[in-house]
Design a protein around this motif. Sequence first.
Motif, PDB file in Angstrom:
ATOM      1  N   LEU A   3     -13.922 -29.486 -67.108  1.00 53.27           N
ATOM      2  CA  LEU A   3     -13.118 -30.529 -66.486  1.00 53.27           C
ATOM      3  C   LEU A   3     -14.048 -31.637 -66.042  1.00 53.27           C
ATOM      4  O   LEU A   3     -15.077 -31.406 -65.438  1.00 53.27           O
ATOM      5  N   SER A 138     -17.065 -24.924 -61.842  1.00 52.08           N
ATOM      6  CA  SER A 138     -16.077 -24.966 -62.926  1.00 52.08           C
ATOM      7  C   SER A 138     -14.798 -24.243 -62.524  1.00 52.08           C
ATOM      8  O   SER A 138     -13.687 -24.717 -62.814  1.00 52.08           O
ATOM      9  N   GLU A 139     -14.921 -23.112 -61.840  1.00 50.47           N
ATOM     10  CA  GLU A 139     -13.735 -22.391 -61.388  1.00 50.47           C
ATOM     11  C   GLU A 139     -12.949 -23.208 -60.375  1.00 50.47           C
ATOM     12  O   GLU A 139     -11.706 -23.287 -60.445  1.00 50.47           O
ATOM     13  N   GLN A 141     -12.880 -26.482 -60.023  1.00 53.07           N
ATOM     14  CA  GLN A 141     -12.251 -27.628 -60.684  1.00 53.07           C
ATOM     15  C   GLN A 141     -11.036 -27.194 -61.505  1.00 53.07           C
ATOM     16  O   GLN A 141     -10.025 -27.896 -61.550  1.00 53.07           O
ATOM     17  N   GLU A 142     -11.127 -26.039 -62.138  1.00 49.36           N
ATOM     18  CA  GLU A 142     -10.002 -25.537 -62.929  1.00 49.36           C
ATOM     19  C   GLU A 142      -8.817 -25.194 -62.025  1.00 49.36           C
ATOM     20  O   GLU A 142      -7.661 -25.538 -62.319  1.00 49.36           O
ATOM     21  N   ARG A 143      -9.097 -24.534 -60.914  1.00 56.58           N
ATOM     22  CA  ARG A 143      -8.018 -24.126 -60.012  1.00 56.58           C
ATOM     23  C   ARG A 143      -7.399 -25.311 -59.275  1.00 56.58           C
ATOM     24  O   ARG A 143      -6.205 -25.306 -58.972  1.00 56.58           O
ATOM     25  N   GLY A 145      -7.458 -28.446 -60.462  1.00 53.85           N
ATOM     26  CA  GLY A 145      -6.940 -29.413 -61.420  1.00 53.85           C
ATOM     27  C   GLY A 145      -7.544 -30.789 -61.274  1.00 53.85           C
ATOM     28  O   GLY A 145      -6.927 -31.801 -61.627  1.00 53.85           O
ATOM     29  N   THR A 177     -20.956 -29.100 -65.750  1.00 53.07           N
ATOM     30  CA  THR A 177     -19.600 -28.903 -65.237  1.00 53.07           C
ATOM     31  C   THR A 177     -18.713 -30.142 -65.291  1.00 53.07           C
ATOM     32  O   THR A 177     -17.493 -30.021 -65.156  1.00 53.07           O
TER      33      THR A 177
END
Length: 298
Positions: A3, A138-139, A141-143, A145, A177
């Motif tokens: 992301l 990264s986790e 940013q993914e969670r 959004g 990232t």
Amino acid sequence: MPLSLRSEAALADRLPHRAGVGLKLDHVSEILADKADMGFFEVHPENYMGAGGPPHHYLTAIRERYPLSLHGVGLSIGAAGPLDKAHLKRLRELLDRYQPQSFSEHLAWSTHDTGFLNDLLPLPYTQETLSLVAAHVSEVQERLGRAMLIENPSTYVAFSSSDMDEVDFLAELAARTGCGLLLDVNNVYVSATNHGYSPEAYLDRFPLHLVGEVHLAGHAVDADEAGAPLLIDTHDRAVTDAVWTLYERVIARAGPLPTLVEWDSELPDWPVLAAEAKRAETILNARREPCHGRRVAS
């Protein structure tokens, strides 16, 4: 693909290129009554994770009038264990509720097993640490959004196991990232003084094209066991002249960047804090292109 903020322009446009301050409930009534001319406000999300009450009432009123930045202190992005999923869920709900222009966290750790330490502790700058922190960023940013900013720390000890310096660590973290960086100029000055390196050299190498926000703050002067100066990042007083000089160096190189004045304890009256932001705004305006001179309405 990680992301990403997708471009330097997108990163820079998240907050207005103006000065802001940390929002304190002591000041909110005066800010709203006076319609304060402020670029943005910043809060710690951990103070707003309850469902309602006066904090949310006032933050809603501020968000209706000003851009907002959320600056986390509880993710423990550098911890060896997994991220707290419940904390991430509450954080996502808060971001969805207020839609801030920016979210940031510290390059630090504060948890061990099930314990929480009320401090932001340093990390060794190694490939192993880099892989761990990159996975956590990264986790997050993914969670959430969205891309986040990671702040350089103030440090008081260094690790003999480090095999890269802080600037290289942060630059590689951003490359892996897609996160941006938050440059805390006071932290640079504190760490450089404590460890005996040049803050100017550090800043000259810092990847300013990745910076989405700048922080300024005050610090206390103590001494170590040998009597050498030991600076403590206290956020309880005005920004020092030495830090203002370094900030001018940054803005001369990068141009205007969103800039926050942090003052978290021993709070001054609102006009004193507003004057600190005004000093930053004057430095920003001196480097502003004529075509970028439009002010953001408050």
